[in-house]
Design an enzyme around this catalytic site. Structure first.
Site, PDB file in Angstrom:
ATOM      1  N   GLN A 419      -2.338 -36.400  16.947  1.00 24.21           N
ATOM      2  CA  GLN A 419      -1.869 -37.730  17.325  1.00 24.21           C
ATOM      3  C   GLN A 419      -1.097 -37.674  18.646  1.00 24.21           C
ATOM      4  O   GLN A 419      -0.644 -36.630  19.098  1.00 24.21           O
ATOM      5  CB  GLN A 419      -0.981 -38.306  16.224  1.00 24.21           C
ATOM      6  CG  GLN A 419      -1.702 -38.623  14.926  1.00 24.21           C
ATOM      7  CD  GLN A 419      -1.768 -37.445  13.971  1.00 24.21           C
ATOM      8  OE1 GLN A 419      -1.485 -36.319  14.330  1.00 24.21           O
ATOM      9  NE2 GLN A 419      -2.183 -37.718  12.723  1.00 24.21           N
ATOM     10  N   GLN A 462     -10.630 -35.003  11.546  1.00 24.22           N
ATOM     11  CA  GLN A 462     -10.602 -35.856  10.355  1.00 24.22           C
ATOM     12  C   GLN A 462     -10.902 -37.314  10.690  1.00 24.22           C
ATOM     13  O   GLN A 462     -11.605 -37.999   9.949  1.00 24.22           O
ATOM     14  CB  GLN A 462      -9.219 -35.761   9.701  1.00 24.22           C
ATOM     15  CG  GLN A 462      -8.876 -34.383   9.186  1.00 24.22           C
ATOM     16  CD  GLN A 462      -7.414 -34.261   8.793  1.00 24.22           C
ATOM     17  OE1 GLN A 462      -6.643 -35.204   8.914  1.00 24.22           O
ATOM     18  NE2 GLN A 462      -7.023 -33.095   8.309  1.00 24.22           N
ATOM     19  N   TRP A 689       6.078 -42.054  13.829  1.00 18.47           N
ATOM     20  CA  TRP A 689       6.099 -40.860  12.972  1.00 18.47           C
ATOM     21  C   TRP A 689       7.502 -40.541  12.491  1.00 18.47           C
ATOM     22  O   TRP A 689       8.401 -40.289  13.298  1.00 18.47           O
ATOM     23  CB  TRP A 689       5.546 -39.683  13.769  1.00 18.47           C
ATOM     24  CG  TRP A 689       5.376 -38.390  13.035  1.00 18.47           C
ATOM     25  CD1 TRP A 689       4.556 -38.137  11.978  1.00 18.47           C
ATOM     26  CD2 TRP A 689       6.002 -37.133  13.356  1.00 18.47           C
ATOM     27  NE1 TRP A 689       4.637 -36.804  11.610  1.00 18.47           N
ATOM     28  CE2 TRP A 689       5.513 -36.156  12.445  1.00 18.47           C
ATOM     29  CE3 TRP A 689       6.924 -36.732  14.327  1.00 18.47           C
ATOM     30  CZ2 TRP A 689       5.926 -34.827  12.470  1.00 18.47           C
ATOM     31  CZ3 TRP A 689       7.328 -35.402  14.353  1.00 18.47           C
ATOM     32  CH2 TRP A 689       6.831 -34.468  13.443  1.00 18.47           C
ATOM     33  N   ALA A 691       9.234 -37.590  10.884  1.00 20.56           N
ATOM     34  CA  ALA A 691       8.843 -36.187  10.890  1.00 20.56           C
ATOM     35  C   ALA A 691       8.773 -35.605   9.483  1.00 20.56           C
ATOM     36  O   ALA A 691       9.641 -35.855   8.644  1.00 20.56           O
ATOM     37  CB  ALA A 691       9.816 -35.369  11.740  1.00 20.56           C
ATOM     38  N   ASP A 692       7.740 -34.781   9.266  1.00 17.66           N
ATOM     39  CA  ASP A 692       7.587 -34.028   8.023  1.00 17.66           C
ATOM     40  C   ASP A 692       7.905 -32.559   8.232  1.00 17.66           C
ATOM     41  O   ASP A 692       7.898 -31.778   7.274  1.00 17.66           O
ATOM     42  CB  ASP A 692       6.155 -34.172   7.496  1.00 17.66           C
ATOM     43  CG  ASP A 692       5.139 -33.625   8.486  1.00 17.66           C
ATOM     44  OD1 ASP A 692       4.734 -32.470   8.342  1.00 17.66           O
ATOM     45  OD2 ASP A 692       4.757 -34.349   9.418  1.00 17.66           O
ATOM     46  N   GLU A 745      -0.411 -41.024   6.675  1.00 20.79           N
ATOM     47  CA  GLU A 745      -0.053 -40.151   5.566  1.00 20.79           C
ATOM     48  C   GLU A 745       1.224 -40.701   4.949  1.00 20.79           C
ATOM     49  O   GLU A 745       2.140 -41.110   5.672  1.00 20.79           O
ATOM     50  CB  GLU A 745       0.188 -38.713   6.042  1.00 20.79           C
ATOM     51  CG  GLU A 745      -1.061 -37.960   6.427  1.00 20.79           C
ATOM     52  CD  GLU A 745      -0.734 -36.544   6.900  1.00 20.79           C
ATOM     53  OE1 GLU A 745      -1.672 -35.731   6.943  1.00 20.79           O
ATOM     54  OE2 GLU A 745       0.445 -36.270   7.226  1.00 20.79           O
TER      55      GLU A 745
END
Length: 848
Positions: A419, A462, A689, A691-692, A745
């Protein structure tokens, strides 16, 4: 009203500490009050009724109050550098026990003038000595459970070193744009009070309050206002100034006026001046023959436009020595610097570059400086691969290529990105491979306004969105390949394949870009297209703006200077860097361009919002990253104020390659990430986003409830990536909204099902359309779950929409990534559940 207890006051006075001096001004009494009516800002406000401006309005019946935490501040812009001799603080019941008085030349770097400990409220009169334009009360410790609250904050001194300028005789308001709360009839418009003609007038409806205001065109230091009332005069009124036309500072309060001609000496600055009537002198409305505004001359010089592009822009031509080495040096630094502070922009002058392989790491952009892509030819490659991450391209974020032509050295260029890595205005004279070497995982991506003569091979990608381009072929797809306005795109096949194809893009406008016209830098601002198909070049409809119309923002620039530049009518060009800002950037002028180079990054400090755009036509935001600060912001980016309703369909505001990050580089907090209140906005490629991974990551550590909230009508999103928010990733409240391509997600770190259960539903939808919406349409939507903290979570659905004839979804799917959580349905209660660990989508071709 809150009152301090006598016991607290007595205890404070008995403390064995140095207390401030109380009482009326003494030695500094001859110095002027420099702060009254000036622009004031604060770290926070308790309510809308206690703004920063209330502490410098000269009215002890109004006050500023902060949020109830210790680290809060109030600052005033004196308008020019001054020698400061005294500061007087008139505390309300919620006072500071410990605080500092600070001064700054630029609003960014602060020097302590006085430290107060053991204060007991009331009136503090502090003798100080220092020079600066900005003066701040920085709270250290509160004395009560509430915040800090000041009736008045007064700064005394002289304009040392330089004179503040003389009050001019010219009428700065004459002939300028004017508006009013109302008009009596068509023959008494607001403009008649600013036309220099004493025979024409503005008059209002017969009610209180009413106002008339004028836009001076740029921020001015205001020294006098002349009023010429018709028989229907104002008995009580205020003269006010504003930088943005929304937040007002009172320069003068008048009561018991008797009409006729009157002149009022004032001191303040702003672009907008308003006469606000609060009580009429007659049974009619308010009526003014003329309003004249006088400004100072010879004071603080304006912010200059133009200039060099700063230390992190690398401009090259085909004859630049060691050019490959320059690319390699930056790549070596940036290849794995996912959360580093380096920011770089390569600008390639028109010409032919032979044997170049420009590998792009994080926060690195490469752009041609021609008006057309084919003006800058690379016989070589621009490469993004994933060797730094063992062949996994799912974290190849934040980089870009734009406005050039590539003849790949082996016939195919590699652009293996995730991304926030746009590929715009590129002519690939060969093929394009979107997968990393070895065909590891990849999660992109975005192409626009580009021509790929050969075949595009996504391979392991994806999902991908391609807009207004042409391709020689397209080999495959994994889950979601969406195309609009793309010549050569595969036909729609979502039943058994990954493809969703629309023949044209309903509304598009390409991103502004920097180019060379001879030896002069300019910014080209492309025109809006409707139902576009194929690239916009070489026709290039649009306008060119000289660099002299831009404030070149370089590392070290302050929010105060940036806002001053905007108030003067300048656009903004952010050069590569990381910018900590203590004030919200306010864009109030129609058609303003805010353009970033090299993923320039804005970090709002102290809980302020990063950027607000007024409800005006044609603002272009492009090419920058907003990174949430450690103190929670309410809204990082706001397009239009709440309740915005103007029609911008002919000239919409566009948000392109503007990325939002909460956490990852360190703790970040925000309630809303992006809120769109204006109508007709076009969001063209964004990654919002939470963050993960990285630093400062956790369910509460980088909490952010909402990714995108759309309240405006007729908003279009093309290329919408929104991930990992604590509640809804997207909430759409406006009518007639459209989304083309959505990737999501859900938050990996939801601790358990209970933490995300609401209204009897497990899990917040990735994309929610409000029940009140009657018309909405979206194409190419995907939501994935990866509940690593609790894989037993079963999310009710990925999408939640009202079931109405005007609400339509096409090509949507949900996917469990390796069985880490599951979905019960795709949309509402429709669609098969996901199951197992095989990462197989559950799909719906059309709903309802």
């Amino acid at each position: 009203m809150r009152f301090r207890s006598l016991g607290v006051a007595l205890a404070s006075t008995a403390a064995l500490i140095t207390l401030p001096v109380f009482g009326p001004p003494s030695a500094a009494a001859a110095d002027a009050n420099l702060s009254q009516g000036r622009s004031a800002t604060a770290s926070s406000t308790e309510t809308a009724g206690t703004p920063a401006a209330a502490a410098v309005d000269g009215d002890r019946g109004t006050r500023w109050s902060s949020a109830a935490t210790d680290n809060q501040w109030l600052q005033v812009d004196l308008g020019a550098t001054a020698s400061i001799s005294q500061v007087v603080l008139d505390w309300e019941a919620a006072y500071a026990s410990d605080y500092k008085i600070q001064v700054s030349a630029d609003g960014g770097s602060w020097t302590d003038l006085r430290t107060v400990t053991g204060g007991d409220g009331g009136n503090d009169t502090l003798a100080v000595s220092g020079q600066g334009r900005y003066v701040r009360m920085q709270g250290v410790h509160r004395a009560t459970p509430w915040g800090y609250s000041l009736w008045e904050f007064q700064v005394f001194g002289t304009t040392g070193g330089t004179q503040p300028g003389t009050c001019g005789t010219a009428n700065a308001a004459q002939g300028k744009a004017a508006t009013a709360s109302s008009t009596e009839n068509a023959g008494t418009p607001a403009s008649a009070a600013f036309d220099g003609n004493d025979a024409t007038r503005w008059s209002s409806q017969a009610s209180d309050p009413q106002w008339v205001r004028v836009d001076l065109g740029s921020s001015q230091d205001i020294c006098k206002v002349d009023l010429n009332w018709e028989a229907a005069y104002g008995k009580d009124f205020q003269i006010q100034a504003s930088a943005d036309g929304q937040s007002w500072n009172t320069l003068k309060t008048v009561t018991g006026a008797t009409g006729g001609r009157a002149s009022y000496d004032v001191s303040g600055s702003g672009r907008y001046v308003r006469v606000l009537g609060t009580a009429r002198g007659t049974g009619y409305g308010y009526s003014l023959w003329e309003v004249a505004v006088h400004t100072t001359s010879g004071g603080t010089p304006p912010v200059e436009g133009g200039g060099d592009l700063g230390p992190n822009v690398i401009v090259v031509d085909p004859n630049t020595p060691n050019l490959q080495q320059k690319f390699d040096q930056v790549f070596a630094q940036q290849e794995s610097a996912q959360f580093g502070s380096g920011r770089y922009q390569f600008l390639l002058k028109p010409g032919t570059y032979n044997g170049i392989n420009a590998q792009l790491g994080f926060y690195t952009s490469v752009s041609g400086l021609g008006l057309n892509p084919d003006d800058t030819q690379i016989n070589g490659d621009i490469t993004v691969d994933a060797g730094w991450f063992n062949g996994n391209a799912t974290q190849n974020f934040w980089r870009s290529a734009e406005n050039l032509a590539i003849t790949p050295s082996n016939g195919t260029d590699r652009w293996a990105v995730a991304q926030a890595a746009p590929f715009r205005r590129i002519h690939v004279k060969g093929g394009l491979n979107l997968a990393p070497n070895g065909y590891g995982w990849a999660s992109g991506g975005y192409i626009a306004d580009s021509k790929i003569d050969g075949t595009v091979g996504p391979y392991s990608q994806q999902q991908w969105y391609t807009r207004d381009s042409s391709v020689g072929g397209w080999t495959n797809g994994v889950w979601n390949m969406t195309f609009t306005g793309v010549q050569g795109a595969p036909a729609t096949n979502f039943d058994t394949g990954p493809y969703t194809t629309l023949d044209t893009t309903p509304i598009s406008r390409e991103k502004p870009f920097l180019y060379l016209d001879g030896n002069e830098y300019k910014v080209f601002v492309p025109a809006k297209r409707t139902n576009a198909r194929g690239v916009s070049w070489p026709a290039n409809a649009g306008t060119s703006l000289p660099l002299s119309q831009f404030y070149i923002v370089k590392p070290g620039a302050t929010a105060a200077t940036i806002n001053t530049a905007l108030s003067q009518g300048l656009n903004l060009l952010f050069t590569p860097g990381v910018y900590h800002l203590n004030q919200t950037i306010n864009v109030t002028r129609a058609n303003t361009v805010v353009l970033g180079l090299g993923l320039a990054t804005i970090i709002p400090d102290g809980g302020v919002d990063a950027l607000h755009v007024a409800d005006v036509d044609g603002v272009r935001l492009a090419g920058f990253l907003i990174d949430a600060g450690a103190t929670r912001s309410d809204t990082l980016l706001q397009l239009g104020p709440a309740g915005a309703s103007a029609d911008h369909s002919a000239n919409p505001t566009t948000m392109q390659d503007v990325f939002i990050r909460i956490g990852g580089a360190g703790p970040g907090l925000a309630t809303d990430s992006v809120v769109v209140n204006s109508d007709d906005v076009v969001i063209d490629h964004t990654w919002i986003w939470r963050a993960d991974h990285g630093e400062g990551v956790g369910w509460e550590t980088n909490r952010a409830d909402y990714g995108l909230r759309v309240n405006g009508d007729d908003v279009l999103a093309t290329g919408l990536f929104v991930e990992h928010f604590n509640k809804y990733d997207v909430v759409w409240n406006g009518e007639r909204g459209r989304t083309i391509f959505f990737q999501n997600e859900k938050a990996y770190d939801a601790p358990n099902a209970a933490a995300i259960t609401h209204d009897g539903i497990v899990g917040y939808a990735a994309y929610k359309v409000a029940d009140s919406v009657n018309v909405h349409e979206a194409w190419g939507l995907g939501s994935y779950c990866n509940y690593t903290s609790d894989p037993s979570i079963v999310q009710q659905h990925g999408f939640q929409v009202p079931v109405k004839p005007g609400v339509k979804l096409h090509s949507l799917q949900v996917i469990s990534l390796g069985g880490m959580g599951q979905y019960a349905h795709v949309v509402n209660n429709t669609g098969a559940p996901t199951s197992g660990t095989s990462t197989i989508p559950s799909k719906i071709t059309q709903f309802p």
